[in-house]
Structure formats: C-alpha cells, structure tokens
Enzyme design. Structure first.
Site, PDB file in Angstrom:
ATOM      1  N   GLY A 179       0.701  -1.285   0.030  1.00  0.00           N
ATOM      2  CA  GLY A 179      -0.060   0.089   0.010  1.00  0.00           C
ATOM      3  C   GLY A 179       0.627   1.059  -0.059  1.00  0.00           C
ATOM      4  CD1 TRP A 231       4.730   3.223  -4.535  1.00  0.00           C
ATOM      5  CD2 TRP A 231       4.151   3.158  -6.851  1.00  0.00           C
ATOM      6  NE1 TRP A 231       5.522   3.010  -5.557  1.00  0.00           N
ATOM      7  CE2 TRP A 231       5.195   3.141  -6.856  1.00  0.00           C
ATOM      8  CE3 TRP A 231       3.285   3.018  -7.927  1.00  0.00           C
ATOM      9  CZ2 TRP A 231       6.109   3.226  -7.787  1.00  0.00           C
ATOM     10  CZ3 TRP A 231       4.008   3.056  -9.118  1.00  0.00           C
ATOM     11  CH2 TRP A 231       5.600   2.988  -9.023  1.00  0.00           C
ATOM     12  CG  ASP A 251      -2.675  -6.822  -4.070  1.00  0.00           C
ATOM     13  OD1 ASP A 251      -1.508  -6.403  -4.214  1.00  0.00           O
ATOM     14  OD2 ASP A 251      -2.615  -8.102  -3.848  1.00  0.00           O
ATOM     15  CG  ASP A 271      -6.964 -11.951 -11.857  1.00  0.00           C
ATOM     16  OD1 ASP A 271      -5.856 -11.183 -12.392  1.00  0.00           O
ATOM     17  OD2 ASP A 271      -6.831 -12.907 -12.342  1.00  0.00           O
ATOM     18  CG  ASP A 326       6.026  -0.711  -6.828  1.00  0.00           C
ATOM     19  OD1 ASP A 326       6.944  -0.613  -7.862  1.00  0.00           O
ATOM     20  OD2 ASP A 326       6.332  -0.569  -5.578  1.00  0.00           O
ATOM     21  CE  LYS A 364       9.020  -2.598  -8.755  1.00  0.00           C
ATOM     22  NZ  LYS A 364       9.070  -3.371  -7.654  1.00  0.00           N
TER      23      LYS A 364
END
Length: 246
Positions: free
Chosen positions: A48, A50, A74, A90, A115, A155
């Site tokens: 959490g 970000w 998530d 998902d 991320d 990322k």
C-alpha cells in the site's frame, strides 16, 4: 550506511508502509504525473505504499476533495488507508475493470500506477519475462479504465525486451520514458515506465482475451497481445535508444 538503509529509515520516520513510496514521489517530482489527478488506480497495490502516496499527494493538492476517488486493487487484502477504496480482484479480469469504473460512477481514471512484481527467482531472463507479462496485463486493464489524456506508471525489469515494451506503450501514449529513481537500488534491475497522453487507437477494442484467434484481432491488438502469449516480437521496429533514459 548503505543508501537503501537511508530510504528504509526515512520510510519508518515518515510513516510510509515501504521505502518504495519514494519511487513514486520522485517520479512525480520529475514528470508531474499526479498533477491535477482526482481519480487514480493502484494495481497490485499491497502493501500500500503507492496508495499512500496517491492519498497524501492528491488530497493535499486538490481543491475538490469530495470528488477524489482512489482505488487500490490487489488479490490480497491489505490494511485500510484513509480515502482509499480497496478492491480485491484480479487485474487480468474484465470484471475488475468494470468494478473500478463503477466506483468512479461511470467515469474513468486520471492515472493508473502499478508497482507490482512477481516473486523473483534470481534468473534474470525468467524474472524479466514474468515482469513483462505482468506489465502487459496492467496495460490491458488500463485500456479499460484510463481516460483519454491520462497517465500510466509501472515497474519494469530492464532486459532485452525493453524496446518491445516501449513500442507497445507508444501504441497508446504520446509520451513514453523509462526512468530509474534515485531511491531504486543501483544493483536492482528495476526501472519504471512513465507514460502520458493516453489515447486508444481507432482500431483497438479493449480486451483481456489473450488467447483470441490472431485472425480475429485488429492490427493494434495483434501488436499488443502476442508477446504475452508466446513472445512474438514481429511487427515492431527498433526503438531509438535516445528515448530510453535509464
């Protein structure tokens, strides 16, 4: 003391859940990706940090706090955060995309961030491939939930497919850069794609069906999906390395 310990200590002192918070803060400082944002989606959000950045920065800057909508997605539940809606789902599911838009009351997000990373095996090629697949999944759901002109930050792991990743993103964004924030460990292979100016190509219809028959897909969709399915690099021209500032 090692640099990573400096950021770890700062995270503890400033109340961040993880040192990774500084990566998004530094990206925003360099690229202003959170400027004017009212609606945001954090994919693969746990633990959490970000989402914390989104909450603190957006609420601090906004003059219309009642209009802010922040969604953290998530598979796993995480500890609550002020002003952040948590959605267990998902990111490869169309249902998750529809739930996000429902929380936005039919509107779309100003920014999507991700991320997330797979469990690292230590095998560079395998880790890079798995991260690229996660990134492609993030791109697919982003095409459902991001407004025109919106931003995307995610990322990546630096590797041989970096040019392909940039080429995929340039299908949807007018501005694409790869950036490694100072808080990212020098020894780490991670970097971040920073994308601005989202626009769906005229022939692209958002889809999560990576197993679709290629003959039924539009040209843009065929360029985006094959890499996720079987690593096919056909259809892409080499990317000018001057645009990749790592």
């Amino acid at each position: 003391m090692a640099e990573r310990d400096v950021y770890y200590r700062r995270a503890k002192e400033e109340g961040w859940r993880a040192r990774s918070a500084f990566k998004l803060l530094e990206i925003d400082a360099n690229f202003s990706v959170l400027q004017g944002v009212q609606r945001a989606v954090d994919l693969c959000a746990a633990p959490g940090s970000w989402s914390q950045v989104l909450s603190r920065v957006i609420y601090e800057r906004s003059e219309k706090k009642d209009d802010i909508r922040l969604i953290a997605v998530d598979l796993n539940e995480m500890a609550p955060l002020p002003g952040v809606i948590q959605l267990q789902g998902d990111i490869c599911s169309t249902t998750t995309a529809q739930q996000i838009i429902t929380h936005f009351e039919g509107q779309k997000s100003d920014i999507v961030v991700c991320d997330g990373a797979p469990d690292v095996t230590g095998l560079h090629d395998l880790d890079t491939m798995m991260q690229s697949q996660l990134l492609t999944a993030a791109i697919l759901i982003t095409t459902f939930v991001l407004r025109e002109g919106g931003n995307f930050v995610a990322k990546i792991f630096k590797g041989g497919d970096t040019s392909l990743i940039v080429a995929q993103l340039e299908l949807f964004f007018s501005y694409v850069r790869i950036h490694k924030p100072p808080s990212s460990r020098a020894a780490s292979q991670e970097a971040f794609v920073v994308c601005k100016g989202f626009k769906l190509p005229a022939d692209y219809v958002p889809t999560m069906d990576v197993d679709a028959d290629p003959e039924t897909l539009t040209p843009t969709t065929r360029k985006l999906l094959p890499f996720l399915v079987n690593g096919d690099l056909s259809g892409f021209d080499p990317v000018d390395t001057e645009t990749i500032a790592i």
